[in-house]
Design an enzyme around this catalytic site. Structure first.
Site, PDB file in Angstrom:
ATOM      1  N   ASN A  69       1.057  -1.265  -0.121  1.00  0.00           N
ATOM      2  CA  ASN A  69      -0.087  -0.044  -0.015  1.00  0.00           C
ATOM      3  C   ASN A  69       0.872   1.340   0.008  1.00  0.00           C
ATOM      4  OD1 ASN A  69      -1.764   2.248   1.416  1.00  0.00           O
ATOM      5  ND2 ASN A  69      -3.141   0.606   1.242  1.00  0.00           N
TER       6      ASN A  69
ATOM      7  N   SER B 230      -7.694  -9.651   4.027  1.00  0.00           N
ATOM      8  CA  SER B 230      -8.801  -9.847   3.436  1.00  0.00           C
ATOM      9  C   SER B 230      -8.985  -8.775   2.316  1.00  0.00           C
ATOM     10  CB  SER B 230      -9.958  -9.972   3.953  1.00  0.00           C
ATOM     11  OG  SER B 230     -11.174 -10.317   2.994  1.00  0.00           O
TER      12      SER B 230
ATOM     13  N   CYS C 274      -9.876  -4.576  -4.694  1.00  0.00           N
ATOM     14  CA  CYS C 274      -8.992  -5.540  -5.159  1.00  0.00           C
ATOM     15  C   CYS C 274      -9.533  -6.874  -5.434  1.00  0.00           C
ATOM     16  CB  CYS C 274      -7.986  -5.544  -3.948  1.00  0.00           C
ATOM     17  SG  CYS C 274      -6.918  -3.929  -4.007  1.00  0.00           S
TER      18      CYS C 274
ATOM     19  N   CYS D  80     -10.252  -5.584  -0.389  1.00  0.00           N
ATOM     20  CA  CYS D  80     -11.480  -4.982  -0.511  1.00  0.00           C
ATOM     21  C   CYS D  80     -12.342  -5.112  -1.722  1.00  0.00           C
ATOM     22  CB  CYS D  80     -11.132  -3.441  -0.161  1.00  0.00           C
ATOM     23  SG  CYS D  80     -10.335  -2.616  -1.579  1.00  0.00           S
TER      24      CYS D  80
ATOM     25  N   GLU E 157      -2.426  -5.045  -3.167  1.00  0.00           N
ATOM     26  CA  GLU E 157      -2.795  -5.718  -4.638  1.00  0.00           C
ATOM     27  C   GLU E 157      -2.452  -5.191  -5.885  1.00  0.00           C
ATOM     28  OE1 GLU E 157      -4.420  -5.293  -1.797  1.00  0.00           O
ATOM     29  OE2 GLU E 157      -5.616  -6.988  -0.974  1.00  0.00           O
TER      30      GLU E 157
ATOM     31  N   ASP F  20      -8.229   4.686   3.982  1.00  0.00           N
ATOM     32  CA  ASP F  20      -7.899   3.869   2.908  1.00  0.00           C
ATOM     33  C   ASP F  20      -8.927   2.687   2.556  1.00  0.00           C
ATOM     34  OD1 ASP F  20      -5.390   2.875   1.606  1.00  0.00           O
ATOM     35  OD2 ASP F  20      -5.920   0.913   2.445  1.00  0.00           O
TER      36      ASP F  20
ATOM     37  N   HIS G  84      -3.367  -0.048  -3.498  1.00  0.00           N
ATOM     38  CA  HIS G  84      -3.420  -0.774  -2.538  1.00  0.00           C
ATOM     39  C   HIS G  84      -2.317  -1.760  -2.804  1.00  0.00           C
ATOM     40  CE1 HIS G  84      -7.654  -0.232  -0.867  1.00  0.00           C
ATOM     41  NE2 HIS G  84      -6.849   0.803  -0.683  1.00  0.00           N
TER      42      HIS G  84
END
Lengths: 154, 154
Positions: free
Chosen positions: B50, B86, B91, B88, B63, B151, B61
Site C-alpha cells: 500500500n 482480506s 482489489c 477490499c 494488491e 484507505d 493498495h
C-alpha cells in the site's frame, strides 16, 4: 444518497471530458476509454484514460486513472464517476469500496460491466447511451480485438 | 481451476514476501498491507505494498501495486494473488475481472473484505490466519484509525 443535484446537461458536459480523454487515448494507440471524477459542485477532481499500452500498466483503466488523478479525498459520497463505458469488476469495485455516490456511463452496448451491480448496492447509475461512445468503442474492438480482450482479462 | 499444485509450505513462503512488503510499508509510515502476484511455477511475478501515504495515491493498495509490478500478462488463470489482509471490493474486483485463479490471504480478522465473494465466483481461496499479519494490522488500526478508515473509504 449524498450526491448533489445534477441534470442531463451536467451529465453530458461531464461525459464530454471523459470522451476527450478516450479520444486522446485512441490517438496514442491505446484503449479508447476515458473517465472523470466529478466533485459535489460539478468540478472535475480528476480525469484520465486507459493507459495499458502507453504505460504498460494493466491496472491503468480510465476510472482508476481518474481516481488517482484526484489524489486523496476525505470522502467520495458526493462525487460522480463518469466513464465512457460500463465499468469492469475492478473499476466497479473501486466505486463501491470508496462509496462514490453516482456513476454516469456513456454506453453499455460494447461491454456490459457491473453498473447494475452498483445500482443494486445504492449507487445512483445513469446510462446515457451516447452514440459517439458506442462508435469509438465498436471501431476499436473491430480493429484491435486482442488488445481489448487483454484489457478485460479474457 | 487452472492454478498449479501448491501446498501449505508454498503459501507460507509466498505470504512471507507479502509480509516483507507490509513491514517495509509500516517502516515508511504507510498502511502495512503487502501483496504478491505469483506465477504458475511459484515464481514472484510482482510484489507491492500500500502506497497511499508514500505516493499520495489512493488507488495504491497492496494488491493493485503487486498487479502493476507484474506488468502485462497474457493470462492470469494460473496465477495466485497473495495478500496480508482480506481484499477490499476494489482489489477483489481486480482478482475477478482478470481471472486470477487463486487467492491466499494472511488474515481476515481485522478486515472482512470480499474473499468469500471471490470463492463464490470460482476463485480458490486460502485463508492462513497468520498471527503476524493479525498483529501488524491490529497495531496499525489502533495507532492510526483515521488513515485506516480513509484507505477503505469509511
Amino acid at each position: 444518497m449524498n450526491t448533489s443535484h445534477a441534470d442531463a446537461q451536467d451529465y453530458r458536459s461531464w461525459l464530454a471530458v471523459a470522451v476527450a480523454e478516450a479520444r486522446a487515448g485512441a490517438a496514442e494507440g491505446g484503449v479508447p476509454i476515458g473517465a472523470a471524477l466529478v466533485g459535489g459542485d460539478g468540478e472535475i477532481l480528476g480525469r484520465g484514460r486507459n493507459r495499458r499500452v502507453q504505460d504498460g500498466d494493466p491496472a491503468a483503466h480510465g476510472e482508476t486513472c481518474a481516481f488517482r488523478d484526484a489524489g486523496r479525498q476525505p470522502s467520495y459520497a458526493a462525487t460522480t464517476m463518469v466513464t465512457t463505458l460500463s465499468p469492469c469488476w475492478f473499476c466497479s469495485g473501486l466505486v463501491r469500496q470508496f462509496g462514490i455516490g453516482r456513476l454516469v456511463v456513456g454506453e453499455v452496448r460494447n461491454f456490459h460491466g457491473a453498473h447494475e451491480w452498483l445500482a443494486e448496492h445504492g449507487v445512483e447509475v445513469i446510462v446515457l447511451d451516447d452514440a459517439e461512445c458506442v462508435r469509438m468503442m465498436s471501431e476499436f474492438i473491430a480493429e484491435k480485438p486482442r488488445l481489448w480482450h487483454e484489457d478485460i482479462g479474457e
